[in-house]
Design an enzyme around this catalytic site. Structure first.
Site, PDB file in Angstrom:
ATOM      1  N   HIS A  19      36.278  19.799  22.658  1.00  0.00           N
ATOM      2  CA  HIS A  19      36.998  18.520  22.592  1.00  0.00           C
ATOM      3  C   HIS A  19      36.074  17.460  22.015  1.00  0.00           C
ATOM      4  O   HIS A  19      34.893  17.683  21.781  1.00  0.00           O
ATOM      5  CB  HIS A  19      37.505  18.109  23.978  1.00  0.00           C
ATOM      6  CG  HIS A  19      36.470  17.442  24.835  1.00  0.00           C
ATOM      7  ND1 HIS A  19      36.730  16.326  25.587  1.00  0.00           N
ATOM      8  CD2 HIS A  19      35.158  17.712  25.058  1.00  0.00           C
ATOM      9  CE1 HIS A  19      35.640  15.956  26.242  1.00  0.00           C
ATOM     10  NE2 HIS A  19      34.671  16.790  25.936  1.00  0.00           N
ATOM     11  N   CYS A  28      33.907   7.748  18.019  1.00  0.00           N
ATOM     12  CA  CYS A  28      34.408   9.079  18.344  1.00  0.00           C
ATOM     13  C   CYS A  28      33.210  10.016  18.379  1.00  0.00           C
ATOM     14  O   CYS A  28      32.439  10.098  17.423  1.00  0.00           O
ATOM     15  CB  CYS A  28      35.408   9.534  17.283  1.00  0.00           C
ATOM     16  SG  CYS A  28      36.161  11.119  17.643  1.00  0.00           S
ATOM     17  N   HIS A  32      32.433  19.092  20.599  1.00  0.00           N
ATOM     18  CA  HIS A  32      31.520  19.855  21.448  1.00  0.00           C
ATOM     19  C   HIS A  32      32.340  20.561  22.515  1.00  0.00           C
ATOM     20  O   HIS A  32      33.549  20.375  22.608  1.00  0.00           O
ATOM     21  CB  HIS A  32      30.470  18.930  22.091  1.00  0.00           C
ATOM     22  CG  HIS A  32      31.055  17.925  23.024  1.00  0.00           C
ATOM     23  ND1 HIS A  32      31.670  16.771  22.590  1.00  0.00           N
ATOM     24  CD2 HIS A  32      31.129  17.908  24.378  1.00  0.00           C
ATOM     25  CE1 HIS A  32      32.096  16.082  23.642  1.00  0.00           C
ATOM     26  NE2 HIS A  32      31.783  16.751  24.742  1.00  0.00           N
ATOM     27  N   HIS A  34      32.642  22.410  26.672  1.00  0.00           N
ATOM     28  CA  HIS A  34      32.230  22.429  28.070  1.00  0.00           C
ATOM     29  C   HIS A  34      32.738  23.705  28.715  1.00  0.00           C
ATOM     30  O   HIS A  34      33.750  24.266  28.297  1.00  0.00           O
ATOM     31  CB  HIS A  34      32.834  21.252  28.854  1.00  0.00           C
ATOM     32  CG  HIS A  34      32.341  19.919  28.438  1.00  0.00           C
ATOM     33  ND1 HIS A  34      31.088  19.455  28.768  1.00  0.00           N
ATOM     34  CD2 HIS A  34      32.937  18.935  27.720  1.00  0.00           C
ATOM     35  CE1 HIS A  34      30.942  18.232  28.280  1.00  0.00           C
ATOM     36  NE2 HIS A  34      32.047  17.898  27.638  1.00  0.00           N
ATOM     37  N   HIS A  71      39.321  28.664  25.934  1.00  0.00           N
ATOM     38  CA  HIS A  71      38.987  29.035  24.552  1.00  0.00           C
ATOM     39  C   HIS A  71      39.922  28.374  23.546  1.00  0.00           C
ATOM     40  O   HIS A  71      40.429  29.005  22.624  1.00  0.00           O
ATOM     41  CB  HIS A  71      38.946  30.560  24.380  1.00  0.00           C
ATOM     42  CG  HIS A  71      37.758  31.164  25.045  1.00  0.00           C
ATOM     43  ND1 HIS A  71      37.777  31.496  26.382  1.00  0.00           N
ATOM     44  CD2 HIS A  71      36.535  31.457  24.581  1.00  0.00           C
ATOM     45  CE1 HIS A  71      36.592  31.987  26.712  1.00  0.00           C
ATOM     46  NE2 HIS A  71      35.815  31.965  25.646  1.00  0.00           N
ATOM     47  N   GLU A 149      33.051  18.970  34.219  1.00  0.00           N
ATOM     48  CA  GLU A 149      32.763  19.382  32.843  1.00  0.00           C
ATOM     49  C   GLU A 149      31.357  19.917  32.669  1.00  0.00           C
ATOM     50  O   GLU A 149      31.069  20.596  31.704  1.00  0.00           O
ATOM     51  CB  GLU A 149      33.079  18.283  31.837  1.00  0.00           C
ATOM     52  CG  GLU A 149      32.325  17.015  31.975  1.00  0.00           C
ATOM     53  CD  GLU A 149      32.673  16.022  30.875  1.00  0.00           C
ATOM     54  OE1 GLU A 149      33.812  16.001  30.364  1.00  0.00           O
ATOM     55  OE2 GLU A 149      31.783  15.257  30.520  1.00  0.00           O
TER      56      GLU A 149
END
Length: 161
Positions: A19, A28, A32, A34, A71, A149
């Protein structure tokens, strides 16, 4: 008045997703990922079997919801700063002069303004609430969803009726 609560936090209630979020109104971050972990806490009266909500059913519902996100690239369909559009078999995300193109099947377009842990927790709570009502006729008096996260970094959404 008595209160009863059940909580599930399992190793398989995780989703590994990519995200990016907007912040400070004009920035922005980079794309990346998590290894998110979700936890659900549900409160309500005891039913005829003397439990609030069946642990197995709660784990299964949560797993189904987190599996939808696993995923995938999480994109905010209701963002005022990131334009998300489906173009054939692809999804375009545009922020100012930056553009990302992803295969449609790799994306989840979420009805949220930003893919923050806070809004992901709310989305999960809404999905869980709907599933509990539809499949079990259950309406919790309180629900709390945590989305972690990274280790020690989590957000919570709580719904009270």
């Amino acid at each position: 008045m008595e209160t009863y609560t059940v909580r599930v936090s399992k190793d398989y209630l995780v989703f590994c997703s990519a995200h990016f979020i907007t912040y400070d109104g004009s920035t922005c971050e980079r794309l990346h990922g998590h290894n998110y972990r979700a936890t659900a806490e549900v409160e309500g009266p005891l039913e005829e079997n003397h439990y609030v909500f069946d642990f197995i059913a709660l784990k299964n519902l949560m797993r189904r919801i987190t599996d939808e996100l696993d995923h995938r690239v999480l994109l905010p369909a209701e963002s005022k700063l990131i334009r998300v559009e489906e173009v054939g078999q692809q999804v375009r995300a545009i922020f100012k002069d930056r553009e990302w193109i992803f295969p449609r099947e790799d994306c989840v377009l979420l009805p949220i303004a930003n893919t923050t842990a806070e809004l992901l927790a709310r989305w999960i709570a809404e999905r869980l609430t709907d599933a509990m009502a539809r499949e079990r006729g259950f309406h919790p008096t309180r629900m709390k969803i945590e989305v972690e996260e990274s280790f020690g970094q989590l957000a919570t959404y709580e719904l009270r009726r």
